[in-house]
Write a protein that holds these residues in place. Structure first.
Motif, mmCIF file in Angstrom:
data_model
loop_
_atom_site.group_PDB
_atom_site.id
_atom_site.type_symbol
_atom_site.label_atom_id
_atom_site.label_comp_id
_atom_site.label_asym_id
_atom_site.label_seq_id
_atom_site.Cartn_x
_atom_site.Cartn_y
_atom_site.Cartn_z
ATOM 1 N N ALA A 1 0.825 -1.208 0.000
ATOM 2 C CA ALA A 1 0.000 0.000 0.000
ATOM 3 C C ALA A 1 0.859 1.258 0.000
ATOM 4 O O ALA A 1 0.504 2.258 -0.621
ATOM 5 N N VAL A 2 2.001 1.196 0.678
ATOM 6 C CA VAL A 2 2.856 2.377 0.777
ATOM 7 C C VAL A 2 3.879 2.420 -0.358
ATOM 8 O O VAL A 2 3.960 3.396 -1.108
ATOM 9 N N PHE A 3 4.676 1.372 -0.477
ATOM 10 C CA PHE A 3 5.777 1.388 -1.441
ATOM 11 C C PHE A 3 5.357 0.934 -2.833
ATOM 12 O O PHE A 3 6.006 1.280 -3.820
ATOM 13 N N GLY A 4 4.299 0.171 -2.926
ATOM 14 C CA GLY A 4 3.790 -0.254 -4.218
ATOM 15 C C GLY A 4 2.802 0.737 -4.802
ATOM 16 O O GLY A 4 2.223 0.504 -5.862
ATOM 17 N N ASP A 5 2.573 1.831 -4.093
ATOM 18 C CA ASP A 5 1.707 2.919 -4.547
ATOM 19 C C ASP A 5 0.235 2.530 -4.619
ATOM 20 O O ASP A 5 -0.551 3.188 -5.294
ATOM 21 N N TRP A 6 -0.146 1.465 -3.925
ATOM 22 C CA TRP A 6 -1.546 1.055 -3.910
ATOM 23 C C TRP A 6 -2.416 2.104 -3.234
ATOM 24 O O TRP A 6 -3.548 2.326 -3.639
ATOM 25 N N GLY A 7 -1.899 2.711 -2.174
ATOM 26 C CA GLY A 7 -2.692 3.692 -1.430
ATOM 27 C C GLY A 7 -3.068 4.884 -2.273
ATOM 28 O O GLY A 7 -4.219 5.321 -2.291
#
Length: 102
Positions: A25-31
């Motif tokens: 969610a944070v580093f994979g840009d999911w958020g």
């Protein structure tokens, strides 16, 4: 009274799974994609607002990571449960904060 014993592998696995979800969610840009790119016309500045939510979540995740590491290194099984709860709070901060910044 019967006491049920939970093997430490179960909360350890739950902790690692929540950490993985949080990391994506944070580093994979999911958020950012989940909360800022959902409407046809994204809100200007949404990426900046979600970045502040991520910063708060990082603080909680650092505590969770420390608890997970301490539980693993010291073999204190009670810390695994606390680490799982704190990882859930880190993910919850992302979710609730993401809904708020939309």
């Amino acid at each position: 009274m019967t006491r049920t014993v939970v093997p430490p592998a179960i909360p350890a696995a739950a902790s690692l799974l929540l950490a993985t979800l949080w990391g994506f969610a944070v580093f994979g840009d999911w958020g950012r994609r989940a909360f800022c790119e959902t409407s046809l016309e994204p809100s200007p500045g949404c990426a900046d607002r979600i970045a502040s939510v991520i910063a708060v979540s990082v603080v909680v995740a650092v505590v969770a990571a420390c608890l997970t590491g301490m539980a693993w290194l010291t073999r204190r099984e009670s810390l695994y449960g606390v680490a799982v709860v704190v990882w859930a709070v880190a993910v919850g901060v992302l979710f609730v904060g993401g809904l708020a910044v939309q």
